[in-house]
Design a protein around this motif. Structure first.
Motif, short mmCIF file in Angstrom:
data_model
loop_
_atom_site.label_atom_id
_atom_site.label_comp_id
_atom_site.label_asym_id
_atom_site.label_seq_id
_atom_site.Cartn_x
_atom_site.Cartn_y
_atom_site.Cartn_z
N THR A 186 0.83 -1.21 0.00
CA THR A 186 0.00 0.00 0.00
C THR A 186 0.86 1.26 0.00
OG1 THR A 186 -0.21 -0.15 2.43
CG2 THR A 186 -1.98 -1.09 1.10
N ARG A 187 1.99 1.21 0.69
CA ARG A 187 2.89 2.38 0.67
C ARG A 187 3.42 2.63 -0.75
NH1 ARG A 187 8.18 2.29 0.75
NH2 ARG A 187 8.22 0.16 1.56
N ALA A 190 0.66 4.10 -2.88
CA ALA A 190 0.33 5.48 -2.50
C ALA A 190 1.44 6.47 -2.83
CB ALA A 190 0.02 5.54 -1.00
N THR A 191 2.65 5.99 -3.07
CA THR A 191 3.76 6.91 -3.34
C THR A 191 4.28 6.76 -4.77
OG1 THR A 191 5.32 5.29 -2.39
CG2 THR A 191 4.48 7.01 -0.94
N TYR A 194 1.08 6.86 -7.35
CA TYR A 194 0.21 8.03 -7.25
C TYR A 194 0.48 9.06 -8.35
CZ TYR A 194 -2.25 12.02 -5.15
OH TYR A 194 -3.09 13.09 -4.93
N HIS A 382 -1.03 3.58 9.43
CA HIS A 382 -1.06 3.11 8.05
C HIS A 382 -2.39 3.38 7.36
CE1 HIS A 382 2.12 0.42 9.88
NE2 HIS A 382 2.77 0.97 8.88
N GLN A 385 -2.16 5.81 4.00
CA GLN A 385 -1.58 5.19 2.82
C GLN A 385 -2.48 4.09 2.27
OE1 GLN A 385 2.13 3.65 4.50
NE2 GLN A 385 1.42 1.55 4.23
#
Length: 449
Positions: A186-187, A190-191, A194, A382, A385
């Motif tokens: 998920t990190r 999301a980074t 994205y 968390h 994210q």
């Protein structure tokens, strides 16, 4: 060792055949009792001095062993079928392993993709896109699973809302490992993904397409997006958060603990801005003012190369929201929250709310497709994210034109209209004048439509 009846019968037949071929060394002589199947002794058979019975016994053993293997395999398959019938869809790595064998290539694409959506929330081609884009980053993360298995596990959690403990117990995995893999994937979504899949429509072609589509929907020119906030329910607040004596900060307008999600969507229900920076008790206007988007809009950092003239007013691209947001030159809101006003104002409000409906539907699709957002069971640290990762995956599905799931319905919003702050007065006065000019222009055009 228990002798299988079929094996005994087979051995008896072979020994009878041996006696017929070599009666001088009969193993079924009177010294061994009556010639019945039950009276045969395997040890007596092995003690014979003739090579023939040993050969026949060997053949019989091989055949019996092969039969037992087929029987065990059949029983295992029956057990798997029964297991599948009890739990028709396995949602994690085991399901992925079952689907990713070579038989998937012989399946019809619609059947294959339906199975993939049932397990992971998206079709097989979109799944492979996610895997390919994350593979370089996951390879550097020292995870104990291959990229496709790791992504499959996380998507199963996001799509079905399973907790790490549930997946761990179901598939004999360590809950810590499940949480670690979820947090890593998920990190990265999301980074790393994205910037590629959540973009402000600044290019001339995309801006023209977006404003044109909104004008066809609302009859209002130069609208480029709709903004709204949505509380994402937390499964629980951690004890250390409750000890801060601020649990009410997370209690949203619907009464449950949450964090607040803010999104801006285009006409295709694709998010072009996402922000998760506030606890659920925060109002939409405050969250908006704390967002990067607000700072970029107020500082004119976003350059939209499209200006039209409406009754002497230069109208740049703008977004629309409900009365929970302040009226500003770049954010238009309804005249009234209860349907009052002049005929021109009422017509404008109805048109504006048609434009706003796309973001309401987009949030409903987001929570309908990624059900973990209906009851977020990850740690508070968390949560942002995980929410943003689901927004990235939502855009991937919308871009790929994935079938839309049933929309998650939220209660109607209530609350007092937001007011402009002192430092927003210039934006407010320009927005007020602009909104009235657009309302009058729309009302004048209505009879000729």
């Amino acid at each position: 060792m228990t002798m299988d009846p079929s094996f005994l019968l087979m051995l008896s037949n072979l020994l009878h055949l041996h006696n017929h071929l070599d009666p001088t060394s009969s193993l079924l002589s009177d010294s061994h009792g009556p010639s019945t199947t039950a009276g045969i002794s395997p040890t007596a058979t092995l003690s014979s001095t003739s090579a023939a019975p040993l050969l026949f016994f060997t053949i019989a053993s091989v055949l019996s062993y092969a039969a037992s293997l087929r029987s065990s395999s059949s029983a295992a398959n029956d057990q798997n079928k029964n297991s599948n019938s009890n739990d028709p869809t396995d949602y994690s790595v085991s399901a992925f392993r079952a689907l990713s064998t070579e038989h998937i290539w012989t399946m019809e694409a619609p059947v294959r993709d339906a199975q993939w959506r049932s397990s992971y929330g998206l079709s097989y081609p979109v799944f492979t896109t996610v895997v390919d884009k994350l593979k370089p980053y996951i390879a550097q993360s020292n995870l104990s699973l291959p990229t496709d298995y790791a992504v499959a596990m996380v998507l199963s959690r996001l799509a079905h809302g399973y907790s790490a403990k549930t997946i761990a117990s179901r598939y004999s995995l360590d809950p810590y490992l499940v949480s670690k893999i979820t947090n890593t994937v998920t990190r990265l979504l999301a980074t790393k993904l994205y910037p590629e899949f959540i973009k402000i429509p600044v290019s001339r072609r995309r801006l023209h397409e977006t404003t044109q589509a909104f004008e066809e929907l609302t009859s209002l020119p130069n609208m480029c997006g709709a903004i709204d906030g949505s509380p994402v329910k937390l499964h629980r607040l951690p004890p250390d958060q409750e000890l801060l004596n601020h649990p009410s900060a997370y209690r949203c307008r619907y009464g449950f603990p949450a964090v607040l999600l803010q999104v801006v969507a285009d006409h295709k229900k694709i998010f072009w801005d996402v922000c998760v920076k506030a606890p659920g008790g925060t109002d939409d206007a405050t969250h908006f003012r704390d967002s990067l988007l607000y700072n970029r809009l107020t500082s004119a950092d976003i350059i939209w190369d499209k200006v039209i003239n409406v009754r002497g007013h230069h109208v740049r691209p703008y977004i629309v929201g409900d009365w929970c947001y302040p009226l500003l030159s770049f954010l238009l809101t309804p005249f009234s929250w209860n349907g009052t006003g002049t005929p021109a104002q009422i017509s404008f409000d109805a048109a504006l709310m048609r434009g706003r409906s796309v973001v309401v539907d987009a949030i409903g699709l987001l929570k309908g497709r990624w059900r973990i957002l209906q009851d977020l069971n990850v740690g508070l640290n968390h949560a942002p994210q995980t929410i943003v990762a689901c927004c990235v995956l939502h855009n991937l599905c919308q871009i790929a034109r994935e079938p839309e799931p049933p929309i998650w319905k939220e209660p109607e919003e209530t609350g007092p209209p937001a007011r402009a702050l002192e430092n927003e007065k210039s934006f407010y006065y320009f927005g007020e004048s602009l909104r009235q000019a657009m309302a009058d222009d729309l009302h004048q055009r209505l009879p000729s439509r």
